[in-house]
Design a protein around this motif. Structure first.
Motif, PDB file in Angstrom:
ATOM      1  N   GLU A   1      49.961  70.563  60.616  1.00  0.00           N
ATOM      2  CA  GLU A   1      51.065  69.992  61.615  1.00  0.00           C
ATOM      3  C   GLU A   1      52.412  70.714  61.309  1.00  0.00           C
ATOM      4  O   GLU A   1      52.985  71.054  62.256  1.00  0.00           O
ATOM      5  CB  GLU A   1      51.330  68.577  61.113  1.00  0.00           C
ATOM      6  N   SER A   2      52.707  70.960  60.087  1.00  0.00           N
ATOM      7  CA  SER A   2      53.836  71.688  59.750  1.00  0.00           C
ATOM      8  C   SER A   2      54.087  73.016  60.365  1.00  0.00           C
ATOM      9  O   SER A   2      55.154  73.449  60.923  1.00  0.00           O
ATOM     10  CB  SER A   2      54.608  71.578  58.504  1.00  0.00           C
ATOM     11  N   LYS A   3      53.239  73.732  60.206  1.00  0.00           N
ATOM     12  CA  LYS A   3      53.129  75.059  60.813  1.00  0.00           C
ATOM     13  C   LYS A   3      53.034  75.260  62.319  1.00  0.00           C
ATOM     14  O   LYS A   3      53.805  75.796  62.983  1.00  0.00           O
ATOM     15  CB  LYS A   3      51.439  75.724  60.230  1.00  0.00           C
TER      16      LYS A   3
END
Ligand SMILES: *Cc1c(COP(=O)(O)O)cnc(C)c1O
Length: 432
Positions: free
Chosen positions: A69-71
């Motif tokens: 998700e963060s990437k």
């Protein structure tokens, strides 16, 4: 989410593999196994969401487990780092300006999303990664800018010699470093054929990680949905817009159709073509027949055999609908293109580039019959990229935006190559 090849001879792959391969080993285009559907609350609350939030909701199902998700959020935020404003052109027609990115054309978004995905995916790869791109003008510069200076990735660009504008050519040839461009002695379809041959070549397959960044790449294709949604979030009228898309290889309109089937409220789409009108004919007679490419003022749409046509056909097959229920085709002459550029300039003070003018002319024709509807055209390029056509027409110099000022200060180097796969192969081996 898995992707299958439209030739049905290759195994299904995940998003990461589809991005790395570009095209399936059997020569087919990848197509997602499932079609995302958006929640009602997402659609109703669009105007409260940031561009990154919108982009994440759209891309998450298609990226699946290939990125955390963060990437993915970081990739989207960085890809969307410019504006996508909707501006009024006349009483019934609005324009979505897609030309505020670094190379002043809509392809910046797809190219940036793709480059950031690719750089994540090849981090620990031991083969040299080469991005191979055939361009009729704007793809090449968008890809060049998106990849310039990235570690471990080289970009090889093929463009038809003498068939891109002088500004476009400078944008293709000014980078240097990891960006290598060739002027092919042929037309865009020759460039595309050479790229296709490269992907089917066993020697190249064995020694390099070759990937395609044409609109056939799922990262480019699917991320283009994002600005349709950003535009819809800015749409104030109660009725749903008719959307006109200046179309060449048909990746952009195919992305719009994907957004529509996911739930985006749109009345219908206009396939706005110049004299190259294979798909317009298909909508009339049901036959998909490749044509010779005809050179026009809107050169990024000079495509005789658009790759993404078969994706559109697949989509409608999956939805069990006839294309004609949603799509209407228009073919606009160069004469009409010029007339519309001049009209809009004189009446609204807005300068449309030739591609956007093809969309505007199509919309005008359509709304003459559908008088109660309102239209949104995709303005796909900044007029300054086509000074030869426009300045003579409107008798005025187009102010140069800051993105271009830095490019204009540079010098390009033209490298010519025969329209022949063997010549290209030789060049690629020099890079490994
Ligand atoms: C590439 C391009 C088009 C055509 O888009 P497709 O996705 O190939 O249909 C239209 N306008 C401009 C300015 C372009 O660069």
């Amino acid at each position: 989410m898995n992707y299958y090849s439209l030739n049905h001879q290759s195994p299904k792959v995940d998003f990461r593999t589809a991005v790395l391969e570009g095209q399936a080993p059997d020569g087919g285009l990848y197509f997602p196994e499932e079609l995302a559907k958006w929640s009602k609350s997402f659609i109703e609350n669009l105007h409260q969401l940031s561009a990154t939030e919108i982009g994440y909701t759209i891309m998450k199902p298609y990226v699946g487990n290939s990125m955390d998700e963060s990437k993915l959020l970081a990739v989207i935020e960085s890809a969307l780092a410019f504006e996508f404003p909707v501006k009024q052109i006349d009483d019934k027609i609005f324009g979505l300006e897609l030309f505020h990115g670094p190379t002043l054309a809509f392809k910046d978004l797809g190219a940036r999303f793709f480059s950031r995905c690719l750089s994540t995916f090849v981090e620990n790869n031991n083969k040299q990664t080469i991005v191979l791109v055939a361009t009729s003008g704007d793809t090449g510069s968008a890809v060049a800018d998106a990849f310039f200076g990235m570690n471990g990735i080289k970009v090889v660009i093929l463009y038809p010699k003498g068939k891109v504008s002088s500004v476009q050519e400078l944008q293709l040839t000014c980078y240097g470093g990891n960006i290598i461009s060739y002027a092919v002695e042929g037309d865009f379809d020759d460039c595309q054929r050479m790229v296709k041959q490269a992907f089917n070549d066993p020697d190249l397959y064995a020694s390099v990680q070759l990937t395609s960044s044409n609109s056939i790449n799922v990262a480019r294709w699917l991320s283009q949905q994002i600005y349709y949604v950003i535009a819809r979030a800015q749409w104030k009228d109660k009725s749903n817009p008719v959307v006109a898309v200046p179309s060449g290889n048909m990746g952009n309109i195919c992305a719009g159709l994907m957004a529509w089937q996911s739930g985006l409220p749109i009345d219908s789409f206009l396939v706005a073509c110049n004299a190259n009108k294979m798909f317009v004919d298909y909508l009339v007679n049901g036959k998909l027949q490749a044509k010779e490419t005809i050179p026009t003022l809107s050169n990024a749409m000079d495509v005789g055999n658009p790759s993404n046509a078969i994706r559109i056909i697949e989509l409608f097959k999956r939805l069990n609908l006839a294309e004609t229920s949603l799509l209407k085709g228009f073919s606009i002459t160069d004469e009409e293109t010029k007339e519309n550029i001049l009209d809009v300039y004189q009446q609204a003070g807005i300068i449309l580039d030739p591609h956007s003018a093809v969309a505007y002319a199509s919309m005008k024709k359509h709304l003459e019959k559908e008088t109660h509807k309102k239209g949104l055209i995709l303005s796909t390029a900044h007029p300054v990229k086509f000074p030869e056509t426009i300045e003579e027409l409107i008798q005025k110099k187009i102010p140069i935006p800051h993105q271009l000022q830095s490019v204009m200060a540079k010098k390009g180097t033209q490298n010519t190559i025969r329209a022949d796969f063997a010549a290209l192969k030789e060049k690629i081996f020099l890079l490994v």
